[in-house]
Write a protein that holds these residues in place. Structure first.
Motif, PDB file in Angstrom:
ATOM      1  N   ASN A  71      45.496  40.677  45.618  1.00 14.08           N
ATOM      2  CA  ASN A  71      45.532  40.243  44.227  1.00 14.08           C
ATOM      3  C   ASN A  71      46.411  39.006  44.094  1.00 14.08           C
ATOM      4  N   TYR A  72      46.318  38.360  42.932  1.00 11.92           N
ATOM      5  CA  TYR A  72      47.225  37.296  42.540  1.00 11.92           C
ATOM      6  C   TYR A  72      47.822  37.677  41.192  1.00 11.92           C
ATOM      7  N   TYR A  87      50.440  46.915  41.917  1.00 14.13           N
ATOM      8  CA  TYR A  87      49.798  45.742  42.496  1.00 14.13           C
ATOM      9  C   TYR A  87      49.393  44.723  41.435  1.00 14.13           C
ATOM     10  N   MET A  88      49.811  44.943  40.191  1.00 14.91           N
ATOM     11  CA  MET A  88      49.468  44.018  39.113  1.00 14.91           C
ATOM     12  C   MET A  88      50.689  43.275  38.578  1.00 14.91           C
ATOM     13  N   PRO A 100      48.012  39.661  35.898  1.00 18.03           N
ATOM     14  CA  PRO A 100      47.272  39.823  37.149  1.00 18.03           C
ATOM     15  C   PRO A 100      45.891  39.196  37.064  1.00 18.03           C
ATOM     16  N   LYS A 101      45.389  38.752  38.205  1.00 17.84           N
ATOM     17  CA  LYS A 101      44.026  38.222  38.255  1.00 17.84           C
ATOM     18  C   LYS A 101      43.019  39.361  38.109  1.00 17.84           C
ATOM     19  N   ARG A 102      43.304  40.481  38.811  1.00 21.69           N
ATOM     20  CA  ARG A 102      42.429  41.654  38.750  1.00 21.69           C
ATOM     21  C   ARG A 102      43.249  42.889  38.427  1.00 21.69           C
ATOM     22  N   ILE A 139      44.080  46.522  39.419  1.00 20.09           N
ATOM     23  CA  ILE A 139      43.996  47.317  40.640  1.00 20.09           C
ATOM     24  C   ILE A 139      44.787  48.598  40.433  1.00 20.09           C
TER      25      ILE A 139
END
Length: 152
Positions: free
Chosen positions: A52-53, A97-98, A132-134, A136
């Protein structure tokens, strides 16, 4: 003759109004002692894989004695230091992860900012936003291994 003067004065007055208004709007209104960095995409890496980003906006808070104008010109240097540090050792949060590990990012960025500007000019580092980009799912907790996984 008087009529020409009145027309010239009226014309000058009409032209001067918008010019004065434009000068008032152009005056900078930033009076805070800080440097806002443009948003930066930082990688989230797990087990050596990019998953992720997170787009992070950071504010470098300056001391009252700092030369704000001079340090705002150095914004690209602050941003470059953040990008390099984020790719060298990703700020991956162990819980999510975000988002990034805020404490590690602030500590690292504080060291980098002091190196760029000097210790007497930097007061603190704050994270103003994270996106976040996505989306998760959070990492799964490592539990005890079951008997089915044990093989002779």
């Amino acid at each position: 003759m008087l009529r020409r003067r009145l027309i010239a004065i009226a014309f000058a007055t009409l032209c001067a109004g918008p010019a004065l208004a434009a000068e008032e709007k152009a005056a900078p209104k930033d009076v805070g002692q800080y440097v806002d960095l443009s948003p930066v995409a930082l990688p989230i890496v797990v087990d050596g894989k990019l998953i992720n980003y997170v787009f992070v906006s950071v504010r470098v808070v300056l001391t009252t004695s700092a030369n704000t104008a001079k340090l705002r010109e150095r914004e690209p240097y602050f941003r470059d230091a953040l990008v390099r540090a984020g790719h060298r050792t990703p700020f991956t949060s162990p819980k999510d992860y975000m988002s990034v590990d805020a404490a590690r990012l602030q500590a690292t960025m504080m060291r980098e900012a002091v190196a760029i500007a000097g210790p007497k000019d930097i007061k603190a580092i704050t994270i103003t936003s994270q996106a976040p980009k996505r989306r998760i799912a959070p990492p799964k907790a490592a539990g005890p291994r079951g008997a089915a996984e044990i093989r002779p």
